[in-house]
Motif scaffolding. Structure first.
Motif, PDB file in Angstrom:
ATOM      1  N   TYR A  15     -18.495   2.559  -4.856  1.00 48.88           N
ATOM      2  CA  TYR A  15     -17.367   3.485  -4.834  1.00 48.88           C
ATOM      3  C   TYR A  15     -17.042   3.970  -6.245  1.00 48.88           C
ATOM      4  CZ  TYR A  15     -16.546   0.832  -0.504  1.00 48.88           C
ATOM      5  OH  TYR A  15     -16.688   0.197   0.713  1.00 48.88           O
TER       6      TYR A  15
ATOM      7  N   SER B 207     -10.493  11.406   0.535  1.00 47.58           N
ATOM      8  CA  SER B 207     -11.494  10.398   0.206  1.00 47.58           C
ATOM      9  C   SER B 207     -12.632  10.455   1.215  1.00 47.58           C
ATOM     10  CB  SER B 207     -10.859   8.999   0.227  1.00 47.58           C
ATOM     11  OG  SER B 207      -9.809   8.889  -0.710  1.00 47.58           O
ATOM     12  N   SER B 208     -13.733   9.775   0.919  1.00 45.72           N
ATOM     13  CA  SER B 208     -14.832   9.694   1.879  1.00 45.72           C
ATOM     14  C   SER B 208     -14.317   9.104   3.188  1.00 45.72           C
ATOM     15  CB  SER B 208     -15.956   8.811   1.339  1.00 45.72           C
ATOM     16  OG  SER B 208     -16.542   9.382   0.187  1.00 45.72           O
TER      17      SER B 208
ATOM     18  N   THR C 268     -14.493   7.838  -3.429  1.00 48.21           N
ATOM     19  CA  THR C 268     -15.740   8.448  -2.935  1.00 48.21           C
ATOM     20  C   THR C 268     -16.820   7.395  -2.831  1.00 48.21           C
ATOM     21  OG1 THR C 268     -15.133  10.533  -3.998  1.00 48.21           O
ATOM     22  CG2 THR C 268     -17.436  10.256  -3.349  1.00 48.21           C
TER      23      THR C 268
END
Length: 240
Positions: free
Chosen positions: A204, A62-63, A238
């Motif tokens: 998101y 994930s980010s 993300t």
């Protein structure tokens, strides 16, 4: 056999978990490490020898801004969860062993449903019941992935008359609904993936993958004797 290097071994291990390409090494990173391969468990320790399922994993792919404590809280607020009422925790912390070399550790935090009010909504959840999740971070010396493991029950409020012979505090006012672990998992994943979510100026998007073989099917060893379907959902979140 002694576990020598969790991070070097991770790409090979993950091939045994699922065939999805998102679970493979990407520029030296991995989505998560399977706890049971190094003495851990996908069930936490809820006391009395039973556990709740860690049935949602937020991927280490994930980010990076999602994977910090502040980041996961902001994302949680985008799907209507927030910190506990007035920062007061109800009940004792649960522990989990993520197979990362840290052994059993207390939950990092417990995040509760806020009914769309990030400031005071979790006070309502404490009173009438609702949903919550606990989370742990996989960051030990033998598997420092940074993935977040969520224990995701779905709660119902239990009326006072269910316990007529004893005085209860608020932490006893809740019980897991039938199929509550699976239902709670699916509700969180649906909220995260059905459309972009946002809070505090951050937007998101999330994708979900289904993983089997990490959790048991059935109720053996599971807190409250509630049966599981054996599915873990992997969320990759993300920041847009």
């Amino acid at each position: 056999m002694h576990f020598l290097s969790g991070l070097v071994f991770l790409p090979l291990v993950l091939k045994t978990v699922a065939s999805s390409p998102n679970l493979q090494s990407r520029q030296g990173a991995v989505a998560f490490f399977q706890p049971s391969l190094n003495g851990g468990s996908q069930l936490d320790n809820a006391g009395d020898g039973f556990g709740e399922p860690l049935n949602v994993i937020i991927s280490a792919l994930s980010s990076p801004g999602v994977l910090t404590d502040a980041g996961i809280l902001n994302w949680a607020r985008s799907v209507n969860f927030s910190t506990e009422c007035l920062d007061q925790h109800l009940g004792g912390p649960q522990t989990a062993n993520l197979g990362d070399g840290n052994g059993f550790t207390n939950q990092t935090a417990e995040i509760r449903e806020d009914f769309g009010n990030a400031l005071l909504g979790t006070c309502l959840e404490s009173l009438i019941g609702g949903n919550h999740f606990r989370y742990w971070r996989q960051n030990g010396p033998e598997a420092n992935t940074g993935a977040l493991f969520l224990a995701r029950p779905n709660l119902n409020h239990t009326p006072e008359e269910a316990y007529p012979k004893r005085k209860k505090n608020l932490s006893e006012n809740h019980t897991i609904a039938p199929n509550g672990y699976d239902v709670g998992r699916d509700a969180l994943v649906a909220s995260a993936t059905s459309a972009p979510t946002s809070f505090g100026g951050v937007t998101y998007t999330a994708t979900s993958e289904t993983i089997t073989g990490l959790l048991p099917v059935g109720s053996q060893g599971v807190n409250h004797g509630i049966a599981l379907d054996g599915i873990v959902k992997l969320l990759t979140i993300t920041i847009q």
